[in-house]
Design an enzyme around this catalytic site. Structure first.
Site, mmCIF file in Angstrom:
data_model
loop_
_atom_site.group_PDB
_atom_site.id
_atom_site.type_symbol
_atom_site.label_atom_id
_atom_site.label_comp_id
_atom_site.label_asym_id
_atom_site.label_seq_id
_atom_site.Cartn_x
_atom_site.Cartn_y
_atom_site.Cartn_z
ATOM 1 N N LYS A 264 48.579 100.776 28.334
ATOM 2 C CA LYS A 264 47.873 101.947 27.585
ATOM 3 C C LYS A 264 48.578 101.945 26.249
ATOM 4 C CE LYS A 264 46.754 106.776 27.660
ATOM 5 N NZ LYS A 264 46.776 107.915 28.532
ATOM 6 N N LYS B 291 44.099 99.620 28.559
ATOM 7 C CA LYS B 291 43.046 100.606 27.711
ATOM 8 C C LYS B 291 43.777 100.778 26.249
ATOM 9 C CE LYS B 291 42.928 105.520 27.933
ATOM 10 N NZ LYS B 291 43.720 106.648 28.684
HETATM 11 C C1 PBG Z 1 45.585 111.274 29.684
HETATM 12 C C2 PBG Z 1 44.579 110.312 29.201
HETATM 13 C C3 PBG Z 1 43.938 110.065 28.190
HETATM 14 C C4 PBG Z 1 42.912 109.245 28.276
HETATM 15 C C5 PBG Z 1 42.834 108.994 29.374
HETATM 16 N N1 PBG Z 1 43.598 109.743 30.128
HETATM 17 C C6 PBG Z 1 44.130 110.635 26.627
HETATM 18 C C7 PBG Z 1 45.538 110.416 25.956
HETATM 19 O O1 PBG Z 1 46.397 109.379 26.577
HETATM 20 O O2 PBG Z 1 45.830 111.036 24.941
HETATM 21 C C8 PBG Z 1 42.037 108.774 27.107
HETATM 22 C C9 PBG Z 1 40.454 108.217 27.563
HETATM 23 C C10 PBG Z 1 39.376 108.089 26.742
HETATM 24 O O3 PBG Z 1 39.815 108.139 25.417
HETATM 25 O O4 PBG Z 1 38.507 107.985 27.053
HETATM 26 N N2 PBG Z 1 46.898 110.840 29.337
#
Ligand code: PBG
Length: 325
Positions: free
Chosen positions: A195, A248
Protein backbone atom coordinates in the site's frame (compact mmCIF):
# COMPACT_ATOMS: atom_id res chain seq x y z
CA UNK A 1 11.12 -11.45 -43.50
CA UNK A 2 7.88 -12.26 -41.71
CA UNK A 3 5.63 -9.79 -43.57
CA UNK A 4 3.60 -10.41 -45.73
CA UNK A 5 3.35 -13.96 -44.37
CA UNK A 6 2.64 -12.71 -40.84
CA UNK A 7 -0.35 -10.43 -40.62
CA UNK A 8 -1.47 -9.92 -36.97
CA UNK A 9 -4.48 -7.97 -38.26
CA UNK A 10 -6.05 -11.24 -39.46
CA UNK A 11 -7.13 -12.04 -35.91
CA UNK A 12 -8.65 -8.58 -35.46
CA UNK A 13 -10.97 -8.86 -38.42
CA UNK A 14 -14.30 -9.43 -36.71
CA UNK A 15 -15.88 -9.21 -33.26
CA UNK A 16 -16.14 -13.01 -33.20
CA UNK A 17 -12.44 -13.48 -33.86
CA UNK A 18 -11.46 -10.78 -31.41
CA UNK A 19 -13.59 -12.36 -28.70
CA UNK A 20 -12.20 -15.80 -29.47
CA UNK A 21 -8.55 -14.87 -29.12
CA UNK A 22 -8.78 -12.37 -26.29
CA UNK A 23 -6.09 -13.29 -23.78
CA UNK A 24 -7.35 -11.44 -20.71
CA UNK A 25 -10.98 -11.77 -19.73
CA UNK A 26 -12.86 -9.67 -17.28
CA UNK A 27 -15.84 -11.17 -15.53
CA UNK A 28 -18.25 -10.18 -12.81
CA UNK A 29 -16.69 -12.95 -10.68
CA UNK A 30 -13.49 -10.92 -10.57
CA UNK A 31 -15.07 -7.97 -8.80
CA UNK A 32 -15.27 -7.06 -5.13
CA UNK A 33 -17.62 -4.20 -4.20
CA UNK A 34 -16.54 -1.78 -1.42
CA UNK A 35 -19.28 -0.31 0.81
CA UNK A 36 -19.37 2.28 3.61
CA UNK A 37 -21.43 1.47 6.70
CA UNK A 38 -22.41 4.17 9.19
CA UNK A 39 -24.21 4.20 12.56
CA UNK A 40 -27.86 5.15 12.81
CA UNK A 41 -30.97 4.15 10.93
CA UNK A 42 -32.45 4.98 7.57
CA UNK A 43 -29.21 6.56 6.33
CA UNK A 44 -28.42 6.47 2.62
CA UNK A 45 -26.44 9.57 1.65
CA UNK A 46 -24.38 10.06 -1.44
CA UNK A 47 -20.69 10.71 -0.76
CA UNK A 48 -19.76 14.08 -2.30
CA UNK A 49 -16.29 12.99 -3.46
CA UNK A 50 -17.52 9.61 -4.77
CA UNK A 51 -20.66 10.24 -6.81
CA UNK A 52 -22.72 7.08 -7.05
CA UNK A 53 -21.36 5.73 -3.73
CA UNK A 54 -23.21 6.13 -0.45
CA UNK A 55 -22.93 6.09 3.31
CA UNK A 56 -25.48 3.50 4.46
CA UNK A 57 -26.75 2.45 7.85
CA UNK A 58 -27.05 -1.28 8.45
CA UNK A 59 -30.80 -1.30 7.73
CA UNK A 60 -30.22 0.24 4.28
CA UNK A 61 -27.30 -1.95 3.31
CA UNK A 62 -29.10 -5.17 2.41
CA UNK A 63 -31.10 -3.55 -0.41
CA UNK A 64 -27.89 -2.43 -2.10
CA UNK A 65 -26.15 -5.75 -1.58
CA UNK A 66 -29.24 -7.59 -2.82
CA UNK A 67 -29.19 -5.53 -6.01
CA UNK A 68 -25.48 -6.18 -6.47
CA UNK A 69 -26.03 -9.90 -5.85
CA UNK A 70 -28.68 -10.04 -8.54
CA UNK A 71 -26.19 -8.44 -10.94
CA UNK A 72 -23.77 -11.25 -10.16
CA UNK A 73 -21.46 -9.68 -7.57
CA UNK A 74 -20.37 -12.27 -5.04
CA UNK A 75 -18.07 -10.38 -2.67
CA UNK A 76 -18.19 -7.12 -0.74
CA UNK A 77 -15.66 -5.30 1.42
CA UNK A 78 -16.99 -3.18 4.27
CA UNK A 79 -15.59 0.05 5.67
CA UNK A 80 -17.09 1.37 8.90
CA UNK A 81 -17.57 4.78 10.44
CA UNK A 82 -18.06 5.24 14.18
CA UNK A 83 -20.46 7.24 16.29
CA UNK A 84 -17.57 8.66 18.28
CA UNK A 85 -13.83 8.85 17.72
CA UNK A 86 -11.15 8.64 20.40
CA UNK A 87 -7.34 8.35 20.47
CA UNK A 88 -7.35 4.54 20.39
CA UNK A 89 -10.32 4.05 18.06
CA UNK A 90 -12.35 2.14 20.67
CA UNK A 91 -15.43 1.73 18.50
CA UNK A 92 -13.48 -0.20 15.85
CA UNK A 93 -13.65 -3.37 17.94
CA UNK A 94 -17.14 -2.85 19.39
CA UNK A 95 -19.24 -5.99 18.70
CA UNK A 96 -22.22 -3.63 18.24
CA UNK A 97 -20.34 -1.32 15.85
CA UNK A 98 -21.75 -0.62 12.40
CA UNK A 99 -19.42 -3.03 10.60
CA UNK A 100 -19.95 -5.89 13.05
CA UNK A 101 -23.74 -5.52 12.84
CA UNK A 102 -23.55 -5.25 9.06
CA UNK A 103 -21.53 -8.46 8.78
CA UNK A 104 -24.07 -10.39 10.88
CA UNK A 105 -26.97 -8.95 8.88
CA UNK A 106 -25.43 -9.66 5.47
CA UNK A 107 -24.33 -13.19 6.40
CA UNK A 108 -27.86 -13.94 7.56
CA UNK A 109 -29.55 -12.45 4.51
CA UNK A 110 -27.06 -13.69 1.91
CA UNK A 111 -25.35 -16.85 3.19
CA UNK A 112 -23.40 -17.33 -0.03
CA UNK A 113 -22.05 -13.75 -0.13
CA UNK A 114 -18.34 -13.39 0.64
CA UNK A 115 -17.98 -10.67 3.27
CA UNK A 116 -14.59 -9.01 3.73
CA UNK A 117 -13.92 -6.28 6.29
CA UNK A 118 -11.34 -3.50 6.27
CA UNK A 119 -9.32 -3.59 9.48
CA UNK A 120 -7.88 -0.18 10.29
CA UNK A 121 -8.14 2.47 12.97
CA UNK A 122 -8.01 5.68 10.92
CA UNK A 123 -11.80 6.00 10.60
CA UNK A 124 -12.11 5.53 14.36
CA UNK A 125 -9.29 7.62 15.83
CA UNK A 126 -9.75 11.27 16.77
CA UNK A 127 -6.35 12.08 15.18
CA UNK A 128 -7.11 10.17 11.96
CA UNK A 129 -3.92 8.08 11.95
CA UNK A 130 -3.99 4.33 11.37
CA UNK A 131 -2.50 3.46 14.75
CA UNK A 132 -1.95 4.40 18.37
CA UNK A 133 0.14 7.54 18.85
CA UNK A 134 3.24 8.05 20.93
CA UNK A 135 3.53 11.82 20.73
CA UNK A 136 3.24 12.53 17.01
CA UNK A 137 4.61 9.14 15.99
CA UNK A 138 2.45 6.12 15.22
CA UNK A 139 3.61 3.42 17.62
CA UNK A 140 3.80 0.24 15.56
CA UNK A 141 3.87 -2.38 18.30
CA UNK A 142 1.30 -0.67 20.50
CA UNK A 143 -1.07 -0.72 17.52
CA UNK A 144 -0.86 -4.47 16.86
CA UNK A 145 -2.98 -5.47 19.85
CA UNK A 146 -5.74 -3.06 18.84
CA UNK A 147 -5.76 -4.35 15.26
CA UNK A 148 -6.03 -7.90 16.55
CA UNK A 149 -9.04 -6.93 18.67
CA UNK A 150 -10.70 -5.31 15.66
CA UNK A 151 -10.04 -8.40 13.53
CA UNK A 152 -11.47 -10.71 16.20
CA UNK A 153 -14.64 -8.61 16.43
CA UNK A 154 -15.11 -8.79 12.64
CA UNK A 155 -14.33 -12.50 12.44
CA UNK A 156 -16.56 -13.20 15.42
CA UNK A 157 -19.42 -11.47 13.57
CA UNK A 158 -18.87 -13.85 10.66
CA UNK A 159 -16.53 -12.13 8.19
CA UNK A 160 -14.97 -14.57 5.72
CA UNK A 161 -11.80 -12.51 5.41
CA UNK A 162 -10.37 -9.62 7.39
CA UNK A 163 -8.33 -7.11 5.42
CA UNK A 164 -5.78 -5.09 7.42
CA UNK A 165 -4.93 -1.83 5.63
CA UNK A 166 -2.90 0.01 8.25
CA UNK A 167 0.65 -0.94 7.06
CA UNK A 168 2.04 -1.62 10.53
CA UNK A 169 4.90 -4.14 10.53
CA UNK A 170 3.95 -7.53 11.93
CA UNK A 171 0.21 -7.02 11.90
CA UNK A 172 -0.62 -10.03 9.76
CA UNK A 173 1.20 -12.31 12.20
CA UNK A 174 -0.40 -10.62 15.20
CA UNK A 175 -3.88 -10.92 13.69
CA UNK A 176 -3.33 -14.54 12.63
CA UNK A 177 -2.17 -15.52 16.13
CA UNK A 178 -5.07 -13.71 17.79
CA UNK A 179 -7.68 -15.24 15.46
CA UNK A 180 -6.28 -18.73 16.01
CA UNK A 181 -6.22 -18.27 19.75
CA UNK A 182 -9.85 -17.13 19.67
CA UNK A 183 -10.80 -20.30 17.77
CA UNK A 184 -11.30 -18.34 14.54
CA UNK A 185 -8.80 -20.30 12.48
CA UNK A 186 -11.22 -20.51 9.56
CA UNK A 187 -11.22 -16.74 8.99
CA UNK A 188 -8.74 -15.70 6.32
CA UNK A 189 -6.54 -12.64 5.98
CA UNK A 190 -6.50 -10.52 2.85
CA UNK A 191 -3.49 -8.31 3.48
CA UNK A 192 -3.15 -4.87 1.96
CA UNK A 193 0.47 -6.00 1.68
CA UNK A 194 1.58 -3.33 -0.78
CA UNK A 195 0.00 0.00 0.00
CA UNK A 196 1.61 3.19 -1.23
CA UNK A 197 1.27 6.63 0.32
CA UNK A 198 -0.92 7.95 -2.48
CA UNK A 199 -2.82 11.08 -3.43
CA UNK A 200 -5.39 8.79 -5.02
CA UNK A 201 -6.94 8.12 -1.59
CA UNK A 202 -8.09 11.74 -1.29
CA UNK A 203 -11.77 11.11 -2.12
CA UNK A 204 -11.83 8.17 0.31
CA UNK A 205 -10.66 10.30 3.20
CA UNK A 206 -13.76 12.41 2.76
CA UNK A 207 -15.88 9.25 2.47
CA UNK A 208 -14.35 7.67 5.57
CA UNK A 209 -13.81 10.98 7.38
CA UNK A 210 -10.32 9.71 8.04
CA UNK A 211 -7.92 12.47 6.96
CA UNK A 212 -5.03 12.66 9.43
CA UNK A 213 -5.37 15.69 11.73
CA UNK A 214 -1.64 16.40 11.40
CA UNK A 215 1.17 15.14 9.22
CA UNK A 216 0.61 12.40 6.65
CA UNK A 217 0.88 8.63 6.30
CA UNK A 218 4.33 8.47 4.73
CA UNK A 219 5.80 7.11 7.96
CA UNK A 220 3.90 3.85 7.48
CA UNK A 221 2.64 3.64 3.89
CA UNK A 222 5.13 2.94 1.10
CA UNK A 223 7.05 5.43 -1.00
CA UNK A 224 5.71 5.47 -4.59
CA UNK A 225 9.24 5.08 -5.99
CA UNK A 226 9.81 1.65 -4.49
CA UNK A 227 9.27 -1.66 -6.27
CA UNK A 228 11.69 -4.04 -4.47
CA UNK A 229 10.07 -3.09 -1.21
CA UNK A 230 6.74 -4.34 -2.53
CA UNK A 231 8.20 -7.81 -2.94
CA UNK A 232 9.63 -7.64 0.56
CA UNK A 233 6.25 -6.65 2.01
CA UNK A 234 4.56 -9.51 0.18
CA UNK A 235 7.16 -12.02 1.36
CA UNK A 236 6.81 -10.91 4.98
CA UNK A 237 3.01 -10.98 4.90
CA UNK A 238 2.96 -14.45 3.38
CA UNK A 239 5.44 -15.66 6.01
CA UNK A 240 3.13 -14.20 8.66
CA UNK A 241 0.14 -16.06 7.27
CA UNK A 242 -1.66 -13.89 4.72
CA UNK A 243 -4.09 -15.91 2.58
CA UNK A 244 -4.37 -13.27 -0.15
CA UNK A 245 -2.47 -10.07 -0.90
CA UNK A 246 -3.43 -6.72 -2.38
CA UNK A 247 -1.63 -4.01 -4.30
CA UNK A 248 -2.98 -0.50 -3.86
CA UNK A 249 -3.54 1.79 -5.73
CA UNK A 250 -3.89 0.00 -9.06
CA UNK A 251 -3.62 2.33 -12.00
CA UNK A 252 -0.25 3.96 -11.32
CA UNK A 253 1.18 0.64 -10.02
CA UNK A 254 0.50 -1.90 -12.75
CA UNK A 255 4.21 -2.83 -12.85
CA UNK A 256 4.01 -3.62 -9.14
CA UNK A 257 1.02 -5.88 -9.74
CA UNK A 258 2.93 -7.71 -12.45
CA UNK A 259 6.00 -8.12 -10.24
CA UNK A 260 3.98 -9.39 -7.29
CA UNK A 261 2.12 -11.79 -9.59
CA UNK A 262 5.42 -13.45 -10.48
CA UNK A 263 6.31 -14.26 -6.85
CA UNK A 264 3.02 -14.73 -4.99
CA UNK A 265 1.36 -18.14 -4.96
CA UNK A 266 -1.81 -16.71 -3.43
CA UNK A 267 -4.70 -14.83 -5.04
CA UNK A 268 -3.76 -11.24 -5.87
CA UNK A 269 -6.16 -8.31 -5.57
CA UNK A 270 -5.80 -4.87 -7.15
CA UNK A 271 -7.52 -1.93 -5.47
CA UNK A 272 -8.97 0.45 -8.04
CA UNK A 273 -9.04 3.23 -5.43
CA UNK A 274 -11.28 6.21 -4.84
CA UNK A 275 -9.18 8.73 -6.79
CA UNK A 276 -9.11 6.47 -9.83
CA UNK A 277 -12.88 6.15 -9.68
CA UNK A 278 -13.38 9.88 -9.14
CA UNK A 279 -11.18 10.85 -12.11
CA UNK A 280 -13.17 8.69 -14.51
CA UNK A 281 -16.53 9.83 -13.12
CA UNK A 282 -15.54 13.49 -13.32
CA UNK A 283 -14.30 13.25 -16.91
CA UNK A 284 -17.36 11.26 -17.95
CA UNK A 285 -19.69 13.79 -16.32
CA UNK A 286 -18.12 16.53 -18.43
CA UNK A 287 -18.50 14.44 -21.54
CA UNK A 288 -14.72 14.24 -21.95
CA UNK A 289 -14.48 10.45 -21.75
CA UNK A 290 -16.83 7.55 -22.45
CA UNK A 291 -17.32 6.01 -19.04
CA UNK A 292 -18.17 2.44 -19.93
CA UNK A 293 -15.23 1.99 -22.27
CA UNK A 294 -12.85 3.71 -19.83
CA UNK A 295 -13.89 1.56 -16.87
CA UNK A 296 -13.72 -1.73 -18.75
CA UNK A 297 -10.34 -0.85 -20.24
CA UNK A 298 -8.91 0.07 -16.83
CA UNK A 299 -10.25 -3.07 -15.15
CA UNK A 300 -8.97 -5.24 -18.01
CA UNK A 301 -5.56 -3.59 -17.64
CA UNK A 302 -5.42 -4.55 -13.98
CA UNK A 303 -6.35 -8.14 -14.82
CA UNK A 304 -3.75 -8.24 -17.60
CA UNK A 305 -1.08 -6.93 -15.21
CA UNK A 306 -1.78 -9.90 -12.96
CA UNK A 307 -4.70 -9.19 -10.63
CA UNK A 308 -7.02 -12.13 -10.05
CA UNK A 309 -9.56 -9.87 -8.40
CA UNK A 310 -10.31 -6.16 -8.42
CA UNK A 311 -11.76 -4.15 -5.57
CA UNK A 312 -13.62 -1.34 -7.33
CA UNK A 313 -16.32 1.27 -6.75
CA UNK A 314 -17.27 0.62 -10.38
CA UNK A 315 -18.31 -2.95 -9.45
CA UNK A 316 -22.05 -2.56 -10.02
CA UNK A 317 -21.66 -0.55 -13.23
CA UNK A 318 -19.14 -3.07 -14.54
CA UNK A 319 -21.35 -6.01 -13.55
CA UNK A 320 -24.20 -4.55 -15.58
CA UNK A 321 -21.97 -3.84 -18.56
CA UNK A 322 -20.51 -7.32 -18.41
CA UNK A 323 -24.00 -8.77 -18.24
CA UNK A 324 -23.22 -10.93 -15.26
CA UNK A 325 -26.77 -11.10 -13.93
C1 PBG B 1 -7.59 3.04 5.56
C2 PBG B 1 -7.82 2.94 4.11
C3 PBG B 1 -7.65 3.91 3.12
C4 PBG B 1 -8.13 3.35 1.93
C5 PBG B 1 -8.53 2.07 2.23
N1 PBG B 1 -8.32 1.82 3.57
C6 PBG B 1 -7.21 5.31 3.20
C7 PBG B 1 -5.85 5.68 3.58
O1 PBG B 1 -4.95 4.86 3.77
O2 PBG B 1 -5.65 6.87 3.76
C8 PBG B 1 -8.21 4.02 0.61
C9 PBG B 1 -9.23 3.48 -0.31
C10 PBG B 1 -9.56 4.32 -1.49
O3 PBG B 1 -8.97 5.39 -1.73
O4 PBG B 1 -10.48 3.94 -2.21
N2 PBG B 1 -6.33 2.87 6.01
Amino acid sequence: MSFPRERPRRLRGSPGLRDLVRQTRLGVDDLIYPLFVVPGEGVCEEIATLPGQHHRSVDRLAEEVGAARSEGIRAVLLFGLPERKDPVGSEASDPEGAVQRAVRELKERFPDLVVITDVCLCEYTSHGHCGILDGERVDNDATLGRLAQVAISHAGAGADLVAPSDMMDGRVGAIRAALDQAGLDGTGILSYAVKYASVFYDPFREAARSAPAFGDRRGYQMDPGNLREALREVRLDLEEGADMVMVKPGLAYLDVLAAVRRVAEVPLVAYNVSGEYAMVRAAAERGWLREREAVLEILTGMRRAGADLILTYHARQAARWLGGA
